[in-house]
Design a protein around this motif. Structure first.
Motif, PDB file in Angstrom:
ATOM      1  N   ARG A  46       1.285 -20.435 -60.324  1.00  0.00           N
ATOM      2  CA  ARG A  46       1.543 -19.071 -60.762  1.00  0.00           C
ATOM      3  C   ARG A  46       0.959 -18.134 -59.713  1.00  0.00           C
ATOM      4  O   ARG A  46       0.120 -18.540 -58.902  1.00  0.00           O
ATOM      5  CB  ARG A  46       0.937 -18.767 -62.139  1.00  0.00           C
ATOM      6  N   PRO A  47       1.357 -16.863 -59.710  1.00  0.00           N
ATOM      7  CA  PRO A  47       0.774 -15.925 -58.744  1.00  0.00           C
ATOM      8  C   PRO A  47      -0.711 -15.686 -59.037  1.00  0.00           C
ATOM      9  O   PRO A  47      -1.155 -15.756 -60.186  1.00  0.00           O
ATOM     10  CB  PRO A  47       1.587 -14.645 -58.962  1.00  0.00           C
ATOM     11  N   TYR A  48      -1.469 -15.381 -57.996  1.00  0.00           N
ATOM     12  CA  TYR A  48      -2.872 -15.038 -58.164  1.00  0.00           C
ATOM     13  C   TYR A  48      -3.010 -13.560 -58.551  1.00  0.00           C
ATOM     14  O   TYR A  48      -2.231 -12.723 -58.092  1.00  0.00           O
ATOM     15  CB  TYR A  48      -3.649 -15.274 -56.863  1.00  0.00           C
ATOM     16  N   PRO A  49      -3.999 -13.237 -59.395  1.00  0.00           N
ATOM     17  CA  PRO A  49      -4.265 -11.815 -59.665  1.00  0.00           C
ATOM     18  C   PRO A  49      -4.748 -11.108 -58.397  1.00  0.00           C
ATOM     19  O   PRO A  49      -5.120 -11.745 -57.403  1.00  0.00           O
ATOM     20  CB  PRO A  49      -5.390 -11.860 -60.714  1.00  0.00           C
ATOM     21  N   ASP A  50      -4.742  -9.793 -58.438  1.00  0.00           N
ATOM     22  CA  ASP A  50      -5.257  -9.000 -57.322  1.00  0.00           C
ATOM     23  C   ASP A  50      -6.691  -9.443 -57.017  1.00  0.00           C
ATOM     24  O   ASP A  50      -7.513  -9.570 -57.920  1.00  0.00           O
ATOM     25  CB  ASP A  50      -5.241  -7.514 -57.715  1.00  0.00           C
ATOM     26  N   PRO A  51      -7.025  -9.688 -55.757  1.00  0.00           N
ATOM     27  CA  PRO A  51      -8.383 -10.134 -55.435  1.00  0.00           C
ATOM     28  C   PRO A  51      -9.453  -9.098 -55.746  1.00  0.00           C
ATOM     29  O   PRO A  51     -10.641  -9.433 -55.792  1.00  0.00           O
ATOM     30  CB  PRO A  51      -8.314 -10.429 -53.929  1.00  0.00           C
ATOM     31  N   ASN A  52      -9.052  -7.844 -55.969  1.00  0.00           N
ATOM     32  CA  ASN A  52      -9.997  -6.778 -56.301  1.00  0.00           C
ATOM     33  C   ASN A  52     -10.027  -6.481 -57.801  1.00  0.00           C
ATOM     34  O   ASN A  52     -10.370  -5.374 -58.215  1.00  0.00           O
ATOM     35  CB  ASN A  52      -9.643  -5.500 -55.533  1.00  0.00           C
ATOM     36  N   THR A  53      -9.700  -7.488 -58.606  1.00  0.00           N
ATOM     37  CA  THR A  53      -9.590  -7.277 -60.051  1.00  0.00           C
ATOM     38  C   THR A  53     -10.868  -6.716 -60.653  1.00  0.00           C
ATOM     39  O   THR A  53     -10.824  -5.811 -61.499  1.00  0.00           O
ATOM     40  CB  THR A  53      -9.207  -8.597 -60.744  1.00  0.00           C
ATOM     41  N   ALA A  54     -12.034  -7.237 -60.255  1.00  0.00           N
ATOM     42  CA  ALA A  54     -13.288  -6.748 -60.831  1.00  0.00           C
ATOM     43  C   ALA A  54     -13.456  -5.251 -60.585  1.00  0.00           C
ATOM     44  O   ALA A  54     -13.850  -4.500 -61.492  1.00  0.00           O
ATOM     45  CB  ALA A  54     -14.471  -7.533 -60.258  1.00  0.00           C
TER      46      ALA A  54
END
Length: 260
Positions: A125-133
């Motif tokens: 599946r796609p990864y979430p945005d790396p800046n999610t936090a």
């Protein structure tokens, strides 16, 4: 409800049920200890169950300087309250936190059980945005707690926008907004969501990896890889279970593992 103080002075609230060997329950993202209340009841005839609120949630305190290491210290404090050692169960991102804790506390955590840690195997599946936090922190800082909760549902979990719109109409939505600041904590625990090969390989305690047959497909791929990566881990698929697992189904599986 009882309390214990973590290493940085944060007060953690927990429910203590049953008698027997100690089991600590770690909840996932966007929930507090009530999400594990049913499982605690199922396990209580066999174990002393410590069902705690992670920092920033429910009846527990918090500290402005968040770090994953502080949450590992919280688990160590819960184990100290339980007598010094304990079995550990984590669900969803709480399973990722439990994985970190077992690696950091190999003489404190004596057995580890993981339910559907949402790491992502490449291509599943796609990864979430790396800046999610930071995205979560920005929403909360701007007073947009509802938007933070909606972002978690749609962009991190992958639920359709229609579900988020429905969720906003439900009585439990207020609780989602109340703990929206902790979404950044779980994002810190998950890191970039890539599968943690080295962390998994470092686990030295007996481990059970559990997954539901009716869950999100990517979680099945992750669980299979997790079981293969943790030395000597057992792997169990629970028929017909989705991510929100039935306590009466997973409870007996956990009891059998912890009593073995």
């Amino acid at each position: 409800m009882e309390h214990v103080t973590s290493n940085d002075g944060t007060t953690l609230a927990y429910d203590k049920l049953g008698s027997g060997p100690a089991v600590i329950l770690v909840c996932g993202g966007s929930v507090d200890r009530q999400s594990n209340a049913g499982l605690a009841e199922v396990l209580a005839p066999h174990f002393t169950v410590y069902n705690y609120d992670r920092r920033g949630r429910g009846d527990s305190g918090d500290n402005a300087e968040y770090a994953v290491a502080r949450e590992i210290e919280d688990i160590a404090a819960m184990a100290a309250a339980a007598g010094g050692t304990a079995f550990l169960y984590g669900t969803s991102s709480g399973a990722a936190l439990a994985l970190h804790a077992a690696a950091a506390l190999p003489t404190t955590i004596t057995k580890l059980a993981l339910w559907e840690s949402p790491y992502i195997v490449e291509g599943s599946r796609p990864y979430p945005d790396p800046n999610t936090a930071q995205i979560f922190r920005d929403f909360v800082a701007q007073g947009q707690r509802g938007e933070a909760a909606e972002y978690f549902m749609t962009q991190v979990v992958g639920l359709p926008p229609e579900f988020a719109a429905f969720a906003r109409t439900q009585p439990w939505w207020a609780q989602q907004e109340a703990i929206a600041h902790t979404l950044a904590y779980d994002a810190e625990v998950m890191g970039d969501y890539h599968f943690p090969t080295e962390l998994a390989a470092s686990i030295t305690v007996p481990t059970l990896v559990l997954v539901g047959s009716a869950t999100f497909p990517f979680l099945l791929a992750t669980a299979e890889k997790m079981a293969a990566a943790i030395p000597g881990a057992a792997y169990q698929i629970l028929p017909d279970q989705q991510h929100n697992v039935d306590p009466n189904v997973i409870g007996p599986a956990l009891a059998a593992f912890f009593e073995s």
